[in-house]
Design a protein around this motif. Structure first.
Motif, mmCIF file in Angstrom:
data_model
loop_
_atom_site.group_PDB
_atom_site.id
_atom_site.type_symbol
_atom_site.label_atom_id
_atom_site.label_comp_id
_atom_site.label_asym_id
_atom_site.label_seq_id
_atom_site.Cartn_x
_atom_site.Cartn_y
_atom_site.Cartn_z
ATOM 1 N N MET A 155 40.781 -50.312 -33.034
ATOM 2 C CA MET A 155 40.517 -50.455 -31.581
ATOM 3 C C MET A 155 40.458 -49.041 -30.993
ATOM 4 O O MET A 155 41.401 -48.564 -30.349
ATOM 5 C CB MET A 155 41.610 -51.304 -30.939
ATOM 6 N N ASN A 156 39.377 -48.381 -31.259
ATOM 7 C CA ASN A 156 39.280 -46.957 -30.919
ATOM 8 C C ASN A 156 39.221 -46.720 -29.400
ATOM 9 O O ASN A 156 39.861 -45.801 -28.860
ATOM 10 C CB ASN A 156 38.046 -46.351 -31.587
ATOM 11 N N ARG A 157 38.452 -47.533 -28.671
ATOM 12 C CA ARG A 157 38.359 -47.328 -27.209
ATOM 13 C C ARG A 157 39.704 -47.595 -26.537
ATOM 14 O O ARG A 157 40.125 -46.871 -25.631
ATOM 15 C CB ARG A 157 37.295 -48.245 -26.623
ATOM 16 N N THR A 158 40.375 -48.636 -26.974
ATOM 17 C CA THR A 158 41.712 -48.923 -26.426
ATOM 18 C C THR A 158 42.657 -47.766 -26.737
ATOM 19 O O THR A 158 43.504 -47.393 -25.899
ATOM 20 C CB THR A 158 42.245 -50.232 -27.000
ATOM 21 N N ASP A 161 41.891 -44.591 -27.160
ATOM 22 C CA ASP A 161 41.584 -43.444 -26.285
ATOM 23 C C ASP A 161 42.145 -43.657 -24.877
ATOM 24 O O ASP A 161 42.739 -42.751 -24.269
ATOM 25 C CB ASP A 161 40.072 -43.239 -26.208
ATOM 26 N N SER A 162 41.988 -44.877 -24.370
ATOM 27 C CA SER A 162 42.516 -45.186 -23.027
ATOM 28 C C SER A 162 44.027 -45.060 -23.002
ATOM 29 O O SER A 162 44.617 -44.490 -22.058
ATOM 30 C CB SER A 162 42.095 -46.592 -22.610
#
Length: 625
Positions: A117-120, A122-123
């Motif tokens: 879950m790369n975007r999560t 980063d967030s």
């Protein structure tokens, strides 16, 4: 200085041994003297050695090297041993590994990375570091990830590794199972091969023993041949002398004729076939025999041409003229005991046959002789010779006046039992003749041969009437059904065949044996056939329906011959193992008779069934009562 020299060593010894050398009642009073301490001031008086009582000091497994007996060194050794004991008695406690708990932010980051879950991620990292920079987050309140989650992660990883290992172990186990099955099959194969090899070895050993005995029997045969050779040389010499005498007489006659012609005396012409009394008297014995044999052969040829073929009888019934014996059928007997041994031949006995009416038997042997023996004493009354090879079988004429013999010289001979002379010789087979049998009318003889054929011979016309073709291997046995025109043959092609002698056609074939059939015979009533093969299997057949009744295995030794007693209830089998098997057809029990040292070739019952006779490879005929 006295105290310093006497007390400190004792003090050091006490400290090293950990015991007190002073009495328990005394209280130690430490006294300082130049920095030295002592327990008690003692004055030592000189005492005799007899009044001293020595205290036994236990041996604590230490020793002082010889030549180095020093108190200081002894004390040092004792101290070192005490130190070692204390170190061994101490329990070593390793410090527990400090467990470092994983921070929550690290746990979450690892989880998001694991789940991709790369975007999560980063967030989360952006917001988290923003909070850290603003100082809005209290790390003491957040704490660490509980041990359960970390343990679960570790367990999951370990579980995956274990599953991989389990998969590899299963594959290895499957390969091992296949290898085990293959190894078991190879083991079973090699075990069977070993058993078969052992059986073949035992068979070869038995065959070698038989061959040794057989070779040992050649010596008397060679001796007989030498004697015959000398006799033939003598006869040849006599023949040469007679020939020379005849030539001399002929030359004398020619000279006298020449002289008479010169004197112009008329003498009638002499022909080769003249017969005046004087000249017949002067004729040599050889030429005289030749002259007589030519006349006899011409007479016989003329008589043979005049003879007609015999006809096969129809609706045959038992002929009282041919069967003059009174039937004396008693109860079946199984408890035979060896009573006597008749040593009749130098080589193995191949056949025994009982006279149909009188107390005689005829035995045939590989020494080319047949002998007629009186019973029960075993006196030889008649000996027949004429075959040029071993004898295989013999059979009495229904009237008991003639005998038929078959031989390895591929001929069948008929003998006159009143004189022992050969009456007739049948030639036509291309190989050895194994068996022969008389027709109940006495006009026909049938023979079975190694050339895969059987022949029916006419006694009156002295010729072969029929040749029976059909077997694909040697025909080992032949027998006429009582008072009929039906023939039974047994062959090495594992079949029995039933033939019509009038048409020479095979009416039926019986299948069931797995090996070469050596002999087959009928019961006296003719409703059952018994056969035996090369592996010792006996089969009984219903002759009326031509179906098998029962099969009995008494092998693995070959069964050479089978014969019924007069009641038809007892069947005897001669076995290559040296045992005679008696089969009770009513109960199915098998009785064994042991008395031969070697192979039994033939067995036959007397007419009343009270006696039994057997012939073996040792050249003897044995009487069983």
């Amino acid at each position: 200085m006295a105290a310093q020299r006497g007390v400190p060593p004792m003090r050091m010894l006490e400290e090293a041994l950990g015991i007190s050398l002073t009495s328990s009642g005394d209280t130690p009073e430490p006294v300082a003297a130049d920095g030295a301490y002592y327990l008690e001031h003692v004055s030592i008086t000189e005492v005799s050695e007899d009044d001293c009582e020595y205290e036994e000091i236990p041996d604590d497994n230490f020793s002082i090297p010889e030549g180095e007996e020093d108190l200081t060194k002894a004390i040092n050794i004792i101290q070192e041993q005490a130190t070692d004991i204390e170190i061994l008695e101490q329990t070593t406690v390793l410090p527990s590994k400090q467990v470092v708990h994983e921070a929550i932010e690290d746990f979450l980051c690892n989880f998001l990375i694991k789940m991709e879950m790369n975007r999560t991620l980063d967030s989360f990292q952006a917001e988290w570091y923003e909070l850290i920079q603003k100082g809005k987050t209290e790390f003491s309140e957040i704490g660490n990830v509980p041990d359960v989650y970390s343990q679960v992660m570790l367990l999951e990883t370990e579980n995956k590794n274990l599953k991989k290992d389990l998969k590899h172990f299963k594959q290895a186990a499957e390969k091992a199972r296949e290898e085990l099955l293959r190894t078991q099959k190879e083991r079973d194969f090699h075990r069977m091969h070993h058993k078969r090899t052992v059986q073949e070895k035992n068979k070869l050993i038995a065959d070698l023993k038989g061959l040794k005995l057989h070779y040992a029997s050649y010596e008397p045969t060679i001796r007989v041949l030498h004697e015959k050779h000398h006799v033939l040389l003598k006869e040849k010499m006599l023949t040469s002398l007679e020939r020379d005498q005849a030539v001399g007489k002929i030359s004398g006659l020619q000279a006298s004729l020449k002289n008479t012609e010169i004197a112009h005396i008329h003498i009638p012409k002499i022909k080769a076939g003249y017969s005046c009394e004087k000249e017949n008297k002067s004729e040599a014995p050889t030429q005289k025999g030749l002259h007589e044999s030519k006349q006899d052969s011409g007479y016989k040829t003329k008589m043979k041409d005049d003879r007609k073929d015999s006809e096969f009888p129809t609706n045959m019934q038992p002929d009282t003229d041919l069967n003059v014996c009174d039937e004396n059928i008693g109860p079946s007997k199984f408890d035979y005991k060896l009573n006597n041994i008749f040593r009749l031949h130098d080589l193995p006995v191949t056949c025994i046959n009982m006279h149909p009416c009188k107390e005689f038997l005829v035995s045939c042997s590989e020494d080319r002789l047949w002998k007629m023996v009186g019973l029960p004493k075993g006196n030889v009354f008649l000996t027949g010779s004429g075959h040029t090879d071993w004898l295989a079988d013999c059979c009495f004429h229904p009237s008991g006046t003639k005998l038929a013999t078959s031989s390895g010289d591929s001929t069948i001979k008929l003998w006159d039992l009143s004189t022992g002379e050969c009456l007739l010789t049948f030639e036509g087979h291309s190989h050895a003749v194994w068996s022969c049998t008389w027709h109940s009318s006495g006009d026909f003889v049938a023979s079975a041969s190694l050339d895969m054929t059987s022949k029916i011979w006419d006694i009156n016309s002295e010729r072969c009437r029929y040749t029976l073709y059909g077997h694909t291997d040697s025909v080992n046995s032949i027998e006429f059904f009582p008072f009929s025109n039906t023939l039974l043959t047994a062959s090495a092609d594992k079949t029995l065949s039933v033939w019509d002698a009038r048409t020479s056609k095979c009416e039926h074939s019986l299948y069931g044996h797995m090996h070469s059939i050596n002999d087959a015979t009928f019961t006296p009533r003719g409703h059952i056939i018994a056969s035996c093969d090369a592996r010792g299997v006996i089969k009984l057949w219903d002759f009326r329906n031509l179906i098998p009744i029962v099969s009995i295995d008494v092998g693995p030794s070959a069964g050479n011959e089978v014969n019924f007693d007069s009641t038809g209830r007892v069947l005897a089998q001669a076995s290559a193992s040296g045992i005679i098997h008696l089969l009770d057809l009513k109960t199915g029990q098998i009785h064994k008779l042991v008395g031969h040292e070697n192979e039994v070739h033939t067995v036959v019952f007397s007419q009343d069934g009270k006696n039994m006779y057997s012939g073996g490879s040792d050249g003897t005929v044995r009487l069983w009562l």
